[in-house]
Enzyme design. Structure first.
Site, short mmCIF file in Angstrom:
data_model
loop_
_atom_site.label_atom_id
_atom_site.label_comp_id
_atom_site.label_asym_id
_atom_site.label_seq_id
_atom_site.Cartn_x
_atom_site.Cartn_y
_atom_site.Cartn_z
N GLY A 73 8.26 79.80 113.02
CA GLY A 73 9.51 79.48 113.79
C GLY A 73 9.88 80.82 114.81
O GLY A 73 9.03 81.46 114.99
N LEU A 74 11.01 80.67 115.26
CA LEU A 74 11.28 81.82 116.23
C LEU A 74 11.08 83.04 115.53
O LEU A 74 10.41 84.11 116.37
CB LEU A 74 12.83 81.75 116.67
CG LEU A 74 12.96 80.77 117.78
CD1 LEU A 74 14.50 80.57 118.22
CD2 LEU A 74 12.10 80.73 118.92
N ALA A 75 11.53 83.29 114.45
CA ALA A 75 11.34 84.79 113.66
C ALA A 75 9.83 84.83 113.45
O ALA A 75 9.39 86.29 113.86
CB ALA A 75 12.20 84.81 112.46
N SER A 315 25.28 69.47 119.10
CA SER A 315 25.76 70.83 119.55
C SER A 315 26.97 71.24 119.55
O SER A 315 28.07 70.47 120.06
CB SER A 315 24.77 70.94 121.04
OG SER A 315 25.34 72.31 121.30
N ARG A 362 32.96 77.91 113.20
CA ARG A 362 32.68 76.66 112.59
C ARG A 362 33.35 76.33 111.08
O ARG A 362 33.53 75.38 110.74
CB ARG A 362 31.23 76.76 112.27
CG ARG A 362 30.41 76.56 113.63
CD ARG A 362 29.03 76.77 113.41
NE ARG A 362 28.27 76.73 114.64
CZ ARG A 362 27.00 76.72 114.81
NH1 ARG A 362 26.04 77.18 113.54
NH2 ARG A 362 26.36 76.58 115.90
N HIS A 437 24.50 73.26 107.36
CA HIS A 437 23.59 73.14 108.75
C HIS A 437 22.74 74.58 108.40
O HIS A 437 21.52 74.72 108.76
CB HIS A 437 24.61 73.49 109.72
CG HIS A 437 23.84 73.92 111.03
ND1 HIS A 437 22.90 73.09 111.39
CD2 HIS A 437 24.03 74.96 111.94
CE1 HIS A 437 22.40 73.83 112.79
NE2 HIS A 437 23.23 74.92 112.92
N GLU A 461 16.52 83.26 109.19
CA GLU A 461 17.25 82.89 108.36
C GLU A 461 16.90 83.22 106.82
O GLU A 461 17.78 82.93 105.88
CB GLU A 461 17.53 81.26 108.37
CG GLU A 461 18.49 80.80 107.58
CD GLU A 461 18.82 79.20 108.12
OE1 GLU A 461 19.57 78.54 107.42
OE2 GLU A 461 17.86 78.81 108.98
N ARG A 471 28.31 82.07 109.99
CA ARG A 471 27.64 82.25 111.23
C ARG A 471 28.44 81.78 112.57
O ARG A 471 28.75 80.72 112.59
CB ARG A 471 26.19 81.97 111.32
CG ARG A 471 25.36 82.35 112.33
CD ARG A 471 23.98 81.80 112.29
NE ARG A 471 23.58 80.27 112.35
CZ ARG A 471 23.87 79.69 113.33
NH1 ARG A 471 24.21 80.26 114.59
NH2 ARG A 471 23.47 78.23 113.31
#
Length: 678
Positions: A73-75, A315, A362, A437, A461, A471
């Site tokens: 993923g991104l990381a 979103s 959130r 989530h 994560e 978060r």
């Protein structure tokens, strides 16, 4: 001890009297934990000082060093691309058929960066403050400041890669607001931000694959960590197509395997998201930190029945222009919302939290929605006799901005909602409800992102380090790319500077033990031949976790959950039915291993929540709240990171009492105080 600690019985930051340890007997106290890599000095100088102090690896030696990265993923993709370009030999692994299918693609709303393009008072320090406050003062000061500091570099990096961020009419990058802040610092690409950022990282990764510095192993799942002579030296992976069990060895291992929200079964995570890579490392000695910190996202499409296997995120950016409300009168809940007059609507977030309104964090927005539905004012179809939904209404925005402007900002999100629900959100208010989530807990890491196992680094994560108990929206993409592009490449070199390392062979006792462990687990699942499917166990475990360790936790509920999980786990190992063979594509076998790890994780989450008799962020203990129902922290007792050490299995295959190590949270640049968004 009273059942509920209220503001009249405790100080504003919480003071507990008497015996508060609800988890006594469920764990063993351990020695305190200290992050020895955390730098000293003024907070604005710490990251620069650490980068300078970290030892270097010359280019010739980099070619002799090997790195395994689990997760793309991104990381993971950004780390692999950066380390490959630096000259290291990198192997990457993902269970998807392509890195482009990593769950990072699902992030919609945006990525934070303290560039202050709107001239509205933003700064690195304000992003740092908002993040610590949003996490309810349960995150590390050093790590959060570093995250805010490098956030500006991320945007420049991604723009250079061609990421199509939204722009204003004049061509400048646009920003929008997100929950928990009063400035506009969120960069976005309509509702596809995660996808566009992942394509950028994927391009960088593919460039290094083409250059030969990175080798890609898709459709491979890590099933065990190899720890030799006290250091992480490789992984055991299964080729998910052929079933082959493979050994991959290296000088260092990086886990970028994402979060474990699927322990709840129903979540916004991709169905394949799991905890196995992190949990196998935990069982080998990596501490698991703050596992009970779970983020419930307030803006998801509500559950429609027991047939569902996952939930869909809408979103958080929608809360910029959408107004959240429920009918004031329960009798109006089954009416068409367009027939309910303005004076009969309760815009409860705007009423309770006037300073932030619909942009509260959130955790607060999620609990507020739950309270409205618990009060009988939920909307939408009844599921199990209860309406679990609130309205997210864009009528005012469409009237103020025009439909075209709203469509330009949110069009793909509106289309997605319409396809799933069959309703037109341009004419009928959306219905939303909270869902699991993101998880703030994860493997414990020091300032260098190294776990308690030398040579095992954890990013994104999969670690616990940056978000505390909640978060802020648009911070997940920020952390993943910060870790991969700008943090890990600097900190991992301090460890690799001791190399080249003595190679280990596949007949090393630690490697043999790891392979035999994997093969034994696979053989067990294929030979039990019970009567229940893996999915049925996963669904039941998820129901337990959501009911007793979800949006609100209590001592009695958590203890009941631990008993239920232990009983269900025992039945799982005796009565699960896994079809197919080990030498082929076998999704049932894959799920069995993942659910087995979820059982142990779920129990630890409940023990962690039981130990923390306070409410903070996404962890809300019913026994610890103010008179008006807000979370009540107890800084005198719980201002620490809970780092849990694996203690092994007993004779009946149940977890032994885990060992709790506490890392004290000390703030030098920010004042701990009770959160208020009113």
């Amino acid at each position: 001890m009273p059942d509920t600690v209220t503001a009249t019985e405790a100080s504003p930051t919480g003071t507990l009297d008497g015996d508060y340890d609800d988890a006594a007997g469920y764990y063993t106290p351990g020695t305190p934990l200290i992050d020895t890599k955390a730098p000293d000095g003024p907070i604005a100088d710490r990251w620069q000082n650490r980068k300078f102090e970290a030892r270097l690896v010359n280019p010739a030696n980099r070619r002799k060093l090997s790195i395994i990265i689990v997760g793309t993923g991104l990381a993971g993709a950004s780390a692999a691309a950066t380390l490959g370009e630096a000259g290291y030999n990198v192997k990457t692994f993902c269970y998807q058929d392509s890195p482009r299918r990593a769950h990072s693609i699902a992030a919609q709303g945006g990525i934070n960066a303290a560039k202050n393009y709107k001239e509205d008072g933003d700064s690195v320090h304000r992003l740092f403050y908002d993040t610590v406050k949003g996490g309810d003062y349960r995150s590390r000061e050093d790590n959060v400041y570093r995250l805010a500091e490098v956030s500006t570099n991320i945007i420049d990096q991604c723009v250079a890669q061609g990421v199509p961020f939204a722009r204003e009419y004049g061509g400048l990058l646009d920003n929008r607001s997100f929950g928990g802040v009063q400035v506009s610092r969120t960069f976005y690409a309509r509702g596809q931000t995660g996808q566009q950022l992942l394509i950028g990282a994927y391009q960088a990764l593919e460039r290094q694959i083409s250059a030969g510095t990175v080798s890609m192993h898709s459709r491979h799942e890590m099933l065990e960590l190899v720890v030799a002579d006290g250091k992480a030296r490789g992984i055991i992976a299964r080729d998910m197509i052929t079933g082959e069990i493979q050994t991959h060895l290296a000088d260092v291992v990086v886990l970028a395997s994402g979060g474990y929200g699927n322990v709840f079964y129903l979540s916004t995570n991709a169905m394949g998201s799991n905890v196995t890579a992190a949990w196998r490392a935990h069982r080998k000695g990596a501490y698991m930190a703050n596992p009970c910190y779970t983020q419930i996202h307030p803006t998801c499409i509500p559950v429609t029945g027991t047939h569902q296997s996952k939930l869909t995120l809408m979103s958080e950016s929608l809360r910029n222009d959408g107004r959240i409300w429920v009918p004031k009168d329960q009798a109006d809940c089954d009416k068409d919302p367009r027939d309910i007059p303005e004076e009969a609507r309760d815009y409860y977030l705007e009423r309770i939290y006037p300073a932030f309104g619909n942009l509260v964090p959130r955790d607060i927005a999620s609990r507020a929605a739950k309270y409205q539905c618990d009060d009988g004012r939920g909307v939408g179809p009844e599921v199990d006799g209860v309406r679990r939904g609130v309205y997210l209404d864009f009528a005012d925005a469409i009237e103020r901005l025009g439909r075209d402007a709203v469509e330009n900002k949110y069009g793909n999100l509106f289309d997605m909602y319409a396809r799933i629900t069959g309703e037109d959100p341009y004419t009928v208010p959306m219905r939303i409800y909270p869902a699991v989530h993101y998880v703030m807990g994860g493997l414990w890491v020091d300032y260098d992102l190294q776990s308690t196992i030398p040579g095992l680094f954890v990013t994104g994560e999969a670690n616990f380090s940056d978000h505390g108990a909640n978060r802020l929206g648009a911070s997940a993409l920020m952390q993943g790319l910060a870790d991969g592009y700008f943090v890990l490449p600097h900190t991992i070199r301090d460890y690799l500077a001791d190399g080249p390392f003595e190679p280990i062979a596949e007949d090393h006792p630690a490697v043999v033990e790891a392979r035999e462990s994997v093969q034994g687990r696979i053989e067990h699942f294929l030979t039990v031949n019970g009567e229940r499917s893996v999915d049925s166990y996963h669904r039941e475990l998820g129901n337990i976790m959501w009911e007793y360790c979800g949006m609100e936790r209590t001592e009695d509920g958590l203890k009941k959950a631990i008993d239920l999980i232990r009983t269900l786990k025992d039945d799982f190992y005796r009565n699960v039915k896994v079809l197919g063979t080990a030498e082929s594509l076998n999704q049932s076998l894959e799920k069995a291993g993942r659910v087995a790890d979820f059982f142990e994780l779920g129990e630890l989450m409940c023990i962690d929540a039981l130990n923390r008799r306070e409410s903070c962020g996404g962890h809300f203990r019913g026994e610890s709240q103010t008179e008006d129902g807000e979370a009540l922290r107890h800084d005198d007792e719980f201002a620490y990171v809970s780092a849990w050490e694996w203690a092994g299995d007993d004779e009946s295959n149940q977890m032994r009492a885990p060992v709790l190590h506490k890392e004290d949270l000390v703030y030098t640049a920010i004042e701990m105080k009770q959160r208020s968004y009113k």
